[in-house]
Design a protein around this motif. Sequence first.
Motif: not given
Length: 134
Positions: A81-106
């Motif tokens: 949950l913690f690391c996986g969500s951060l990997y996902y968030l960094s990917f979304m930041q890299a491709v300049v996409k909005p981050v879904p709220g569920w990902a931030v909550a994890l």
Amino acid sequence: MHRGFLKTAAILGAVSVIIGAFAAHALKGKVGDHALATFQTAVTYQFYHVFALFLAGIVYKDFSYNITKWAGRFFIAGIILFCGSLYYLSFMQAVVKPVPGWAVALTPIGGFAFIGGWVLLFLSFFKKRNTSAL
């Protein structure tokens, strides 16, 4: 010993090294500093908690089965949950996409799982071995 925890720790440790090297070589200079820092935080926490999971697998032999087993499960949940969500968030930041709220909550849920794992591991040292659970 709890072989499942030991095997999982070994696999997740190898994955930590692989994705850490990926970040250092393939991502550096290609993504923003914030995305890279987020990714590095995930790698660092994953690697620390691989050792915690390994420790839970070792102490499982001599301490309370249920509490120690739950500590290991919490460490695994935290990594996912913690690391996986951060990997996902960094990917979304890299491709300049909005981050879904569920990902931030994890992320904080995974953080609480890490804390729970450490507390349960601590508490397991005060319990007698439950021989009836053998």
